[in-house]
Design an enzyme around this catalytic site. Sequence first.
Site, PDB file in Angstrom:
ATOM      1  N   ASP A 409       0.810  -1.203   0.141  1.00 50.87           N
ATOM      2  CA  ASP A 409      -0.097  -0.152  -0.074  1.00 50.87           C
ATOM      3  C   ASP A 409       0.782   1.135  -0.115  1.00 50.87           C
ATOM      4  O   ASP A 409       1.798   1.343   0.436  1.00 50.87           O
ATOM      5  CB  ASP A 409      -0.937  -0.097   1.245  1.00 50.87           C
ATOM      6  CG  ASP A 409      -1.691   1.327   1.462  1.00 50.87           C
ATOM      7  OD1 ASP A 409      -2.743   1.294   0.491  1.00 50.87           O
ATOM      8  OD2 ASP A 409      -1.425   2.187   2.271  1.00 50.87           O
ATOM      9  N   GLU A 462       0.993  -0.552  -5.083  1.00 50.24           N
ATOM     10  CA  GLU A 462      -0.184   0.408  -5.216  1.00 50.24           C
ATOM     11  C   GLU A 462       0.752   1.875  -5.615  1.00 50.24           C
ATOM     12  O   GLU A 462       1.113   2.424  -4.464  1.00 50.24           O
ATOM     13  CB  GLU A 462      -0.980   0.524  -4.144  1.00 50.24           C
ATOM     14  CG  GLU A 462      -2.156   1.555  -4.583  1.00 50.24           C
ATOM     15  CD  GLU A 462      -2.593   2.628  -3.321  1.00 50.24           C
ATOM     16  OE1 GLU A 462      -3.638   3.345  -3.490  1.00 50.24           O
ATOM     17  OE2 GLU A 462      -1.865   2.441  -2.381  1.00 50.24           O
TER      18      GLU A 462
END
Length: 728
Positions: A409, A462
């Site tokens: 993330d 990401e």
Amino acid sequence: MTDPLFDLEAFLNGDCASPSSVLGLRTLPDGGLFARTFAPRARRVELLRADTGEAVAELRMAHPEGIFEGVVPRLQRWFPYRFRVHGWGEAPVEAEDPYRFASGIGEMDAHLMGEGTHYRLYEKLGAHPAVRDGVAGVDFAVWAPNARRVSVVGPFNTWDGRRHLLRPWGSTGVWELFVPGLLPGDLYKFEIKAKDGRLLPLKADPFAFRCEHAPGTASVVEDPAPYAWGDGDWMADRWKRNRFDAPMSIYEVHLGSWRRREDGGFMGYRELADELVPYVRELGFTHVQFLPVSEHPFYASWGYQPLGMFAPTSRYGSPADFKVLVDRCHQAGLGVILDWVPAHFPADAHGLAEFDGTHLYEHADPRKGRHMDWGTLIYNYGRTEVQNYLIANALFWLDRYHVDGLRVDAVASMLYLDYSRPQGQWVPNRYGGRENLEAVDFLRRLNEVVYAQFPDVCTIAEESTAWPMVSRPTSSGGLGFGFKWNMGWMHDTLGYLGRNMLHRQYHHGEITFSMLYNDTENFVLPLSHDEVVHGKKSLLWRMPGSRWEQFANLRLLFAYQFLHPGKKLLFMGGEFGQDHEWDHNRSLDWDLLAHEPHQGVQRLVKDLNALYRSDPVLFERDCAPGGFEWIDCEDKRNSVLALMRKGDGPFLAAALNFTAQPLHGYRIGVPRPGRYEEILNTDAAWYGGQNFGNGGAVETEPIPAHGHPQSLSLTLPPLGAVVFRAVH
């Protein structure tokens, strides 16, 4: 006797930094033995031989708070012993002395910790049930190099930090102690006194394998019993599932809100194994991706502010229960990807913040160590021990939980020192630039180690910027990830489809732009949770027009996603046209499936997955050139795209109409003559459409178009996609 090593007042004030030098059984300069223990509330303490149970000495009370000590008469050699304590109950209690047991940490551990390559660090730090000299208990170890003193506390010692003082282990900065008598399920924390004398808030274990159910914040000793995995076939073959040329259709799930119990409570990991797994399998997805499951104090963070990095959240059950969920996914043919968050951590007092009284895990300078947007702290990626901690954590999930992939993330926030910071609020790197060189080094090393030890898994970034070579090997200057989320595709596609159908002709470049850079990375095409929160509405309600047009647009969106090169990801609820924006505090709107339009969307997603998985031209060249070709991407006036997907087998041709009007006699060029079967039409009544189409098949005509000698004359349904395969 006089003991110059023992400062009684310092000990009672909790300032003893080397308990093994003053507690337990020690040899005196004259060769005799001397014993000392701390037993609050005791009236008498005897020293016993552990082998025979014989009382060999009565220890005198040296201080009324519970210091007992004395010389052992006659015996001149150290021997296994225990204490018999009077006053802890109606009957005497026999108690083991933690300071008679050897450390569970060895010289090789110290060496690997020092160079930051102890990738199985979770086998040494934390709380590990063990048996030493025939005595059951728990090995505790924690890294706190700047502490004056560290203790383990819990109900077992009435949270008294003087009872179980940890011993410093060499120069590693690790404190350790074997505590006899503790069992799996016991609660504990670490009591740490800083170098300046401050007693810090009680700290949870950074390596805790289980955490107390929120809002509790204690760590829990986890049962070491091995889990009997049933996924041997999957593990043997999973290298085939995560390859660049394999189909990958990911169902993204937040476990707390996929489906709730009738009383509104959370479903547990085992209940989700019973209900979620067959549902995802039935719809034809290849993988399931869980929003972060690492323990997090604030439920509304969705797991993106974790503190218990080694513990599946207790909200849904035990670590063994989570293994059941992963196991059942594998047995159903589903890979498991976890969201993993090394980008930041919350500043809760019981967590990593100022862990030993210093900025141990985070930067001291808030311009480097704090995310202003989120109010969280940033790991010090340049610190050897912090890199080791994070990489060991990544490996832990792959090792202990058989996880098949990690989606990392917020990579962009790690890569840029000025991420979401105004001028003057960030510190340039040593070259004066904005790149976080330490984070770059960490990410490269992470991927190198993960793929070296688990070559059959995948890592996914990401990363929302144009940072180059995110999914390219580190040997060629890349970051080393297997895949990268194509955030640009997601933003442009949803922006285009969110426009009024009449205005799309003026923004045609939005829907085609992604192919200009498609070959630069190995992409995943996400329609993620971030696109259905914070006022963005659900995917269905982001679509313009009447209710029928909204559904048609949604079906068209999914068709375009599956026809576009790249692996696929869809957040839960999108597959049946969730009405409400996602709310982590409630279940998805499953009652919508009583209505035909929502059933139609779900049927389409199932059929798209089936087509995608069955036809290699849709996936085998996702990450290689030559798998995609525009037939025509310039028809702005009609807002139509025509394309081919190509591979080693027969190609597919498709046309997508982004207007609300059917188009008759629409001609697209194709490279070979013959009969073309219409294998998918998003306007089929089965999906909730109006059945505009081509009667199941169409014949080519020798009319050149789009650079091809043959062409098809098609009926394009309104807001619809049609897909064709040449019939041999």
